[in-house]
Design a protein around this motif. Structure first.
Motif, short mmCIF file in Angstrom:
data_model
loop_
_atom_site.label_atom_id
_atom_site.label_comp_id
_atom_site.label_asym_id
_atom_site.label_seq_id
_atom_site.Cartn_x
_atom_site.Cartn_y
_atom_site.Cartn_z
N ARG A 350 1.14 12.63 10.06
CA ARG A 350 -0.02 13.53 10.15
C ARG A 350 -1.31 12.80 10.50
NH1 ARG A 350 0.42 18.82 8.17
NH2 ARG A 350 -1.54 19.99 8.35
N TYR A 351 -1.44 11.55 10.07
CA TYR A 351 -2.69 10.83 10.27
C TYR A 351 -2.43 9.46 10.91
CZ TYR A 351 -3.91 14.36 6.78
OH TYR A 351 -4.07 15.54 6.10
N PRO A 352 -1.84 9.43 12.09
CA PRO A 352 -1.51 8.14 12.71
C PRO A 352 -2.72 7.26 12.98
CG PRO A 352 -1.27 9.95 14.28
CD PRO A 352 -1.46 10.57 12.94
N ASP A 353 -3.89 7.86 13.24
CA ASP A 353 -5.09 7.05 13.47
C ASP A 353 -5.52 6.30 12.21
OD1 ASP A 353 -5.21 7.74 16.09
OD2 ASP A 353 -6.76 9.27 15.86
N LEU A 354 -5.23 6.87 11.05
CA LEU A 354 -5.52 6.17 9.80
C LEU A 354 -4.43 5.14 9.50
CD1 LEU A 354 -6.65 9.17 7.53
CD2 LEU A 354 -8.11 7.50 8.66
N GLN A 355 -3.18 5.49 9.79
CA GLN A 355 -2.08 4.60 9.44
C GLN A 355 -2.13 3.27 10.18
OE1 GLN A 355 1.14 3.71 11.14
NE2 GLN A 355 1.58 2.52 9.27
N LYS A 356 -2.71 3.25 11.38
CA LYS A 356 -2.77 2.00 12.14
C LYS A 356 -3.63 0.94 11.45
CE LYS A 356 -6.63 3.38 15.16
NZ LYS A 356 -7.63 2.56 14.45
N ASP A 357 -4.53 1.38 10.55
CA ASP A 357 -5.38 0.44 9.82
C ASP A 357 -4.82 0.05 8.47
OD1 ASP A 357 -7.40 0.26 11.77
OD2 ASP A 357 -8.28 2.15 11.12
N GLN A 358 -3.60 0.49 8.16
CA GLN A 358 -2.99 0.22 6.86
C GLN A 358 -2.65 -1.26 6.70
OE1 GLN A 358 0.64 2.38 6.13
NE2 GLN A 358 1.23 1.03 4.44
N ILE A 359 -3.17 -1.86 5.66
CA ILE A 359 -2.80 -3.22 5.25
C ILE A 359 -2.58 -3.20 3.74
CG2 ILE A 359 -3.53 -5.62 5.01
CD1 ILE A 359 -3.02 -5.09 7.85
N SER A 360 -1.39 -3.55 3.30
CA SER A 360 -1.10 -3.57 1.87
C SER A 360 -0.83 -4.96 1.36
CB SER A 360 0.11 -2.66 1.58
OG SER A 360 -0.16 -1.33 1.97
N CYS A 361 -0.93 -5.96 2.23
CA CYS A 361 -0.58 -7.33 1.91
C CYS A 361 -1.79 -8.09 1.38
CB CYS A 361 -0.06 -8.01 3.18
SG CYS A 361 0.11 -9.79 3.05
N HIS A 362 -1.66 -8.74 0.22
CA HIS A 362 -2.76 -9.51 -0.35
C HIS A 362 -2.82 -10.95 0.16
CE1 HIS A 362 -3.47 -6.71 -4.06
NE2 HIS A 362 -3.77 -6.16 -2.90
N ALA A 363 -1.90 -11.29 1.07
CA ALA A 363 -1.94 -12.61 1.69
C ALA A 363 -2.22 -12.47 3.19
CB ALA A 363 -0.63 -13.34 1.46
N ALA A 364 -2.95 -11.44 3.55
CA ALA A 364 -3.24 -11.16 4.96
C ALA A 364 -4.17 -12.24 5.53
CB ALA A 364 -3.90 -9.79 5.08
N HIS A 365 -4.23 -12.29 6.86
CA HIS A 365 -5.06 -13.29 7.54
C HIS A 365 -5.73 -12.65 8.75
CE1 HIS A 365 -1.16 -13.27 9.56
NE2 HIS A 365 -1.79 -13.71 10.67
N ILE A 366 -6.76 -13.32 9.27
CA ILE A 366 -7.52 -12.79 10.40
C ILE A 366 -7.14 -13.53 11.67
CG2 ILE A 366 -9.83 -12.49 11.37
CD1 ILE A 366 -10.91 -12.07 8.63
N GLU A 367 -6.88 -12.74 12.72
CA GLU A 367 -6.67 -13.28 14.06
C GLU A 367 -7.48 -12.42 15.03
OE1 GLU A 367 -2.60 -13.45 15.24
OE2 GLU A 367 -1.92 -14.29 13.33
N ASP A 368 -8.33 -13.07 15.83
CA ASP A 368 -9.11 -12.35 16.85
C ASP A 368 -9.85 -11.16 16.26
OD1 ASP A 368 -8.16 -14.12 18.80
OD2 ASP A 368 -6.35 -12.89 19.11
N ASP A 369 -10.49 -11.39 15.12
CA ASP A 369 -11.34 -10.38 14.49
C ASP A 369 -10.58 -9.17 13.94
OD1 ASP A 369 -13.98 -10.08 13.65
OD2 ASP A 369 -14.37 -8.54 15.16
N ARG A 370 -9.26 -9.29 13.79
CA ARG A 370 -8.49 -8.22 13.17
C ARG A 370 -7.58 -8.83 12.12
NH1 ARG A 370 -7.49 -2.93 13.57
NH2 ARG A 370 -5.42 -2.17 13.03
#
Length: 789
Positions: A350-370
């Motif tokens: 129902r909300y694919p535009d919101l789902q693309k920003d989903q991050i649930s990982c607490h060990a995430a990292h940044i690449e190219d400003d994302r």
């Protein structure tokens, strides 16, 4: 691990090896317009260490000269400390904390200590070292070994910092993190045409990465987006360095859990409250699903499986606290009937535009400003597993094909931290679609659980009344379009039903004092057969059981008398019963018992008007006295009389005196004294005491169908002496026949009434009386008369 009790009895205590801090001093908080700064000082045998907890805001949220701002800032910055009750001998909170604050802090410190004991010390914990890693389970009365003290043991009499927040129930603050739950909460509320404020709490550590993609996207699209920066991660690390039983290299240990802390959501939640106050937000929405409300037992020690601050019990406790403070906010999750996988499906479909920003990982990292997920942790394999099972593309939210393959392989080996039915259903779908690399011979134990993809309503975990009534149909309609139906828990089985046509959908939500209380509320919102605190609805055996747990009762007393040409005769009786039941609904367990209403009162002053039914002072006093003596004989030792009619005051005061004299129980009478000073500031009419602005407003708020506003007339008396003014602070008590001063029977101005005023008046009355009852609960009459700690 043992000490002497009062009578020489040996009692188990918190293990000494854990009590490593002599004193933790918190505060006093320093308040600036955009910041709250609070010193944390640790005193131990190793010396003294200090750090500072800081909350920063993008806009002005505090007034340093306002006591309520200072009090709010003190409560915000106190939350981190509630994780350490088991490790300190003393915790000293410095600053201004009222009775509700102190009770909240003590209760949550104790609850958190129990959770930490069961989840961090009785289960494997890679961060522990030495004897602490080998602690055995011991049942204790209290797991918070710290003595919790405040600057003054008594709240100042006549404290004027209590202030009702002006809020709007259509405004919803979503505590946002970039995870699936808060994204779906935002999307569904937005689609339901509610005003939504996504507020992101920016931890100083890498956890902020989980929110960054969503925050940046929201910031571009929604002006209501807010952010709070807090260095709580640094303070948590500071506290760990003061604990010798924690591995010195804790920062390098890879784990999906925190070393010690379990009181975390409140650290963020309280930080969002200044934004809620500034924006007049009436509802706070937390993104928690069905399986976060758990109760368990480990070796006889009951607990919430480390999920208390994500449970429905936490939402209710917070809503009660807000109510007692007059903050006019309720807190809930709209996702309680949903499983994790159903949440993910609705978000994807129902909300694919919101789902693309989903991050649930607490060990995430940044690449190219994302921000991108690590692809290795338990949360990553859970998200990848669910997206794959749903036929969605994990790459949409940053997973590479290699990470997807690796996550599925490790999912087959290690599983996920999910409710057992949800985990099995996930494995079943993946296995059935040949997406899980599990040998055929190992698939026999994998079972289908179709209820996982349905809305599940459970009386404890996810009741239908768990969210406000106005949200139920629009939100459940959205969810049902993506689910396989709905089920309700009955006699340990899931049974199919349609929540949209079920009568319970109209039942009131207990933490909004007016919501659903009109004609649909059926006489004060009382749903027959569901309120175990209604004395008259209990069987004798049920009453015997309840009276073992409850020693406080509420007796509503009203009258049947004229209320002008526009209000019903039973206004006072209805209001007294309604108020009593709403107080009980909003109190914590065990709730006070509500006695049957005494509908008739001393109304001789209105007997010249048709419909008035009056009894004498002697009759009312005798009746209340005998009821009081009888309930005292049943084991009640605190009786709160809620009086809906001023003419009853002499009789009720006399009866209360006699009950106290003859039974030695505590008795009090409230005819509005707890809230009058606040209500007077909400209305425009002087001498408004009968069928005027106040009573008409409260009636419009809860049963507007019985108010005939077209017949309302203004009748404000003026008296020959200021000492005769009803609302004068120097006025004398005097008596009269109403018709002498008002032909209509009205004393006040009902034409200035509104439902909005009525809602605020109910909120104030209920808030103060809930606070009173909560103060009285658990204390003997002697302790009530002389406060002891």
């Amino acid at each position: 691990m043992a000490g002497k009790g009062k009578a020489g009895k040996v009692e188990a205590t918190v293990p000494e090896i854990l009590r490593v801090i002599d004193m933790l001093e918190v505060g006093p908080v320093r308040v600036e317009r955009k910041r709250a700064l609070c010193p944390y000082r640790v005193v131990s045998g190793e010396g003294e260490n200090r750090t500072e907890l800081i909350y920063s805001y993008e806009d002005t949220v505090f007034d340093p000269g306002d006591p309520s701002s200072v009090n709010l800032a003190a409560m915000i910055t106190a939350q981190v400390a509630l994780n350490y009750g088991m490790f300190c001998r003393k915790i000293h909170f410095r600053g201004e904390f009222d009775g509700s604050d102190r009770r909240f802090i003590r209760q949550m410190a104790e609850n958190t200590a129990r959770e930490i004991y069961t989840k961090k010390f009785l289960e494997p914990n890679p961060f522990l070292t030495g004897e602490a890693a080998r602690i055995k389970a011991v049942r204790l009365d209290s797991y918070c070994g710290a003595k919790i003290i405040f600057d003054r043991d008594q709240t100042r009499p006549g404290d004027t910092s209590w202030k009702l927040w002006s809020t709007e129930s259509n405004r919803h603050l979503v505590l946002s993190s970039g995870g699936k739950d808060s994204l779906l909460s935002f999307g569904a509320l937005k689609e339901a045409d509610r005003q939504v404020y996504p507020v992101f709490v920016n931890e100083s550590g890498r956890h902020w990465f989980t929110a960054l993609n969503a925050y940046r996207s929201f910031r571009k699209k929604y002006l209501e987006t807010g952010r709070v920066w807090v260095n709580s991660d640094r303070v948590f690390a500071f506290m760990l360095r003061n604990m010798p039983f924690i591995r010195p290299d804790f920062a390098g240990v890879r784990s999906d859990e925190y070393p010690i802390r379990l009181w975390t959501v409140a650290v963020f939640l309280f930080g969002a409250l200044p934004i809620a106050r500034r924006e007049r937000i009436g509802r706070i929405v937390i993104g928690d699903e069905f399986d976060t409300t758990q109760r368990g037992s480990r070796r006889g020690i009951t607990h919430y499986n480390g999920l208390y601050d994500q449970s429905r019990h936490f939402d209710n406790a917070m809503s009660r606290y807000y109510l007692q403070k007059g903050w006019h906010i309720s807190q809930f999750s709209i996702l309680r009937p949903l499983s994790e996988m159903l949440i993910e499906r609705i978000l994807v479909e129902r909300y694919p535009d919101l789902q693309k920003d989903q991050i649930s990982c607490h060990a995430a990292h940044i690449e190219d400003d994302r921000v991108f997920p690590c692809g290795r942790c338990e949360k990553c394999r859970r998200i990848v597993g669910m997206l794959t099972a749903l036929g969605a593309d994990p790459g949409k939210c940053g997973y590479t094909p290699e990470q997807v393959k690796d996550c599925l392989e490790r999912l087959a080996e290690a599983g996920v931290h999910q409710e057992s039915a949800g985990a099995e259903h996930l494995l079943y779908i993946l296995s059935d679609n040949n997406k899980l690399p599990v040998p055929l011979e190992n698939r026999k134990g994998i079972r289908e659980h179709p209820e996982i993809m349905k809305l599940r309503f459970d009386p404890r975990r996810s009741p239908m009344v768990g969210i406000p009534a106005d949200l139920r149909k629009p939100l459940w309609q959205i969810f049902l379009e993506h689910s396989s139906g709905a089920v309700r828990r009955e006699k340990r089985k899931w049974r199919e039903f349609n929540p949209l046509s079920d009568p319970e959908i109209e039942n009131p939500y207990p933490f909004e004092t007016w919501a659903g209380m009109g004609s649909k509320g059926k006489g004060g919102g009382h749903a027959a057969g569901t309120k175990r605190y209604i004395w008259g609805e209990l069987t004798s055996s049920e009453a015997a059981d309840m009276l073992k747990k409850v020693d406080i009762a509420i007796l509503p007393v009203g009258s049947v008398e004229q209320h002008g040409p526009h209000l019903p005769l039973d206004s006072d009786a209805f209001d007294a019963r309604y108020l009593a039941e709403r107080i009980a609904e909003a109190c914590s367990d065990p709730r006070p018992l509500v006695l049957p209403l005494i509908p008739y009162g001393v109304s001789y002053e209105h007997e010249e008007f048709s419909g008035t039914v009056t009894i004498s002072n002697d009759t009312l006093a005798a009746l209340v006295y005998e009821i009081g003596m009888s309930v005292a004989g049943n084991g009640i030792n605190k009786l709160v009389i809620i009086n809906g009619h001023g003419g009853n005051i002499p009789a009720l005061n006399y009866a209360a005196q006699k009950i106290t004299r003859d039974s030695r129980i505590f008795v009090c009478v409230d005819t509005g004294e707890t809230s009058d000073v606040d209500i007077e500031n909400m209305i425009e009419t002087p001498n408004d005491i009968h069928a005027g602005e106040i009573e008409t407003s409260t009636s419009l708020a809860v049963r507007p169908e019985l108010v005939k506003m077209e017949k309302a007339v203004k009748s404000v008396p003026g008296f020959s002496s200021r000492y005769l003014e009803f609302t004068s602070k120097r006025g004398v008590t005097w008596y009269m026949y109403t018709k002498k001063i008002s032909e209509s029977g009205v004393i006040g101005d009902p034409t200035r009434a509104s439902a909005e005023k009525g809602e605020r008046i109910w909120q104030v009355m209920i808030a103060h009386l809930v606070a009173l009852v909560e103060d009285l609960k658990g204390m003997s009459p002697d302790e009530i008369y002389q406060k002891r700690y």
